[in-house]
Design an enzyme around this catalytic site. Structure first.
Site, PDB file in Angstrom:
ATOM      1  N   ASP A 171     -16.377  26.065   4.085  1.00 58.69           N
ATOM      2  CA  ASP A 171     -15.894  24.918   4.858  1.00 58.69           C
ATOM      3  C   ASP A 171     -15.633  23.760   3.901  1.00 58.69           C
ATOM      4  OD1 ASP A 171     -15.789  24.037   7.932  1.00 58.69           O
ATOM      5  OD2 ASP A 171     -16.359  22.335   6.696  1.00 58.69           O
ATOM      6  N   ARG A 194     -20.663  36.207  12.611  1.00 59.28           N
ATOM      7  CA  ARG A 194     -21.055  34.864  13.032  1.00 59.28           C
ATOM      8  C   ARG A 194     -22.310  34.922  13.903  1.00 59.28           C
ATOM      9  NH1 ARG A 194     -22.335  30.931  15.177  1.00 59.28           N
ATOM     10  NH2 ARG A 194     -21.245  29.064  15.880  1.00 59.28           N
ATOM     11  N   ARG A 245      -6.996  30.283   7.350  1.00 60.89           N
ATOM     12  CA  ARG A 245      -8.013  30.727   8.305  1.00 60.89           C
ATOM     13  C   ARG A 245      -7.841  32.208   8.664  1.00 60.89           C
ATOM     14  NH1 ARG A 245      -7.989  26.735  12.925  1.00 60.89           N
ATOM     15  NH2 ARG A 245      -7.780  25.051  11.421  1.00 60.89           N
ATOM     16  N   ARG A 298     -12.206  33.399  13.761  1.00 63.65           N
ATOM     17  CA  ARG A 298     -12.731  33.799  15.066  1.00 63.65           C
ATOM     18  C   ARG A 298     -11.842  34.763  15.847  1.00 63.65           C
ATOM     19  NH1 ARG A 298     -14.437  29.330  18.961  1.00 63.65           N
ATOM     20  NH2 ARG A 298     -13.358  27.790  17.667  1.00 63.65           N
ATOM     21  N   TYR A 352     -13.633  12.189   7.468  1.00 64.65           N
ATOM     22  CA  TYR A 352     -14.738  12.840   8.179  1.00 64.65           C
ATOM     23  C   TYR A 352     -16.020  12.022   8.055  1.00 64.65           C
ATOM     24  CZ  TYR A 352     -12.812  17.374   9.587  1.00 64.65           C
ATOM     25  OH  TYR A 352     -12.117  18.371  10.219  1.00 64.65           O
TER      26      TYR A 352
END
Lengths: 347, 347
Positions: A78, A41, A28, A32, A154
């Protein structure tokens, strides 16, 4: 035939060829915690638009190249990306993560999954191609996917979970249907990873984020077996396969039979033990506790050195975290870690 | 001198003496999944009143005796109980768990902790005494406490956490102060466990719920060392000490040097491996994945048998879950598990 990137430290470490210093990249790493990422974003409007827009996604992928000086770029994407192509619809909700509209409930839902088509995720190929081109193939571009068990979890939970109650219940009650789902996902992932390699990925990482919640027996049957199938079926020249499992200490002996070139581990296992168990047959990636990055630079250096010392000067180690970077981390500390590892690992 | 309870299977298994069958009890066996528990909880008004009221707490402790037929009764209490005595104030918020009013921020807060006084938790002694008396000492009564690292984590985070960011940051930045806190907690827990044994506890379990998030090096230094100190300092006749750590697979070799009689493990480690590593020097407790209890009886039986077979017919195994029971579980399934283990483990 595609050639090695100019900085091929990661490829050489993965193949246990001699290296001048330990390569480093961070899970990652485009995320963010970077103000520049948050700007991109915002431009995209939402997370899905962001990873589906090659122009913006390539810019995100490149941020750690410009801001950190890492030795590899993992594409901004993703693990759920390919699932839309087989008919699973989901959205990313702020502060909640992905939420599926119709989670898998039974055999019928598995039967009704559509055929995977790489055309539906052509943007991933674009991101890989354009990233390599943008940096004139200076660094390896890493493609990735979620492992079958993690994706199945998921799809059944419909969202992230703390205990995987629905998934395990399904697995225990209906192991045949569950394996059928894992099979379909494996076939999809073979195509998906081959597509990424054909698009120019220099390495691929398989993320098994949730398999660590299984018993060792169930891990072998439901998580490891499909990954073995995938690794056997990927067509590649030099591209190493990196296999990451979170919480793997209880079945590391099993994990390292998957056939991967590199095993990526979290911080709850000793890298010295990992090295002994690999016994020069494969490489390792990891395994700094990301939380260390909240501490002082002195602490970051101390903990990074500990890890470098555990592996020693031999080849076969790629420095990384045991898990991804977090949104409230400091870019300065992350950059400091990269610099320390690059300086302190010179042979 | 206090005598063994009439059903002393757990004590004998803990001491590796011959047993006729495998003893079983379950973590959080007196809990919200039982309608009778929820009634008592309602009578109490809130969770704190509940565990501080010996009359109600004893009734809760006895529920698994009446409804499940387990081989041991763990007192109904909470690991945070003794912290009020040293000046930490907290409340239990619905759906959130404990929330501390003033979490530990610095050395000064640690310095200001009050002296522990068993008078402040005399109700815990009452619960132990009255439980034993109520069943005419038929079953072992298990006392318990949280381990120093786990309690320190609660005190610093101020609530449950997913990553223990504040705790680890404190630990990395100020290891001396952190060790000072662990020392104070160890001293408190020695007094607390001695008090429980003096009150009639037939065994005590130390819960290290959060130590599994540490690196093996940090586990040794910050979680294991204080537990060793506690175990060495407890005054006991026959009472075994059970040491539980969640997520211990990566440092099980270290854990089993703590000096406990029984090591309680989660389901992410193979019980066969546990047995080999213990090498008849200590006993094991565990390790069914609680999620199995959501499945069919057929599955519950199959998975319970797997665990019994992994240990085999030797003494030294106490059947339990790898973690606690959950509020939405079925009493019928839990009872079924207890029956299966009792029937199928007869020597």
């Amino acid at each position: 035939m595609k050639k090695y990137p100019k900085n091929d430290l990661l490829i050489r470490a993965a193949k246990r060829e001699p290296i001048e210093r330990t390569p480093i990249w961070l899970m990652r790493q485009a995320g963010r915690y970077m103000p520049e990422y948050r700007e991109l974003r915002q431009k995209a409007g939402n997370f899905k638009n962001f990873y589906k827009d090659p122009h913006l996604a390539v810019q995100a992928t490149l941020l750690p190249y410009h801001l950190l000086g890492v030795d590899a770029l993992i594409i901004f994407s993703d693990i759920l990306t390919p699932l839309e192509s087989i008919g699973m619809e989901f959205d990313f909700k702020e502060g909640e993560g992905p939420v599926f509209q119709n989670p898998i409930k039974d055999e019928k839902d598995i039967h009704n999954l559509k055929q995977f088509d790489t055309k539906d995720i052509s943007y991933v190929g674009e991101i890989i191609k354009q990233t390599g081109k943008s940096i004139d193939y200076e660094l390896p571009v890493i493609g990735f996917c979620g492992a079958p068990f993690t994706l199945a979890a998921y799809m059944i939970e419909g969202r992230t979970s703390r205990d995987f109650k629905k998934t395990k219940k399904f697995m225990y009650q209906n192991p045949t249907a569950f394996k059928n789902l894992l099979d379909k996902l494996s076939d999809m992932l073979i195509e998906y990873l081959n597509f990424q390699i054909d698009s120019g990925a220099d390495a691929v990482q398989i993320f098994d984020s949730w398999a660590g919640y299984l018993t060792p027996d169930d891990y072998r049957e439901f998580a490891l077996a499909p990954i073995k199938k995938i690794i056997t079926s990927i067509k590649r020249n030099y591209q190493p396969i990196i296999h990451f499992t979170k919480g793997v200490a209880g079945f590391f002996d099993e994990m390292i039979t998957s056939g991967a070139d590199v095993y990526s581990v979290d911080w709850m296992i000793d890298l010295k033990k990992v090295k002994q168990k690999l016994n020069t047959k494969a490489s390792a990636q990891g395994n700094l506790d990301p939380i260390v990055l909240y501490a002082s630079k002195e602490t970051i250096k101390k903990e990074a050195l500990k890890i470098l010392q555990k592996w020693g000067k031999e080849t076969g180690h790629i420095f990384n975290l045991g898990h991804g970077l977090m949104p409230d981390m400091s870019v300065e500390n992350v950059k400091f870690l990269v610099d320390v590892v690059k300086q302190e690992s010179i042979r």
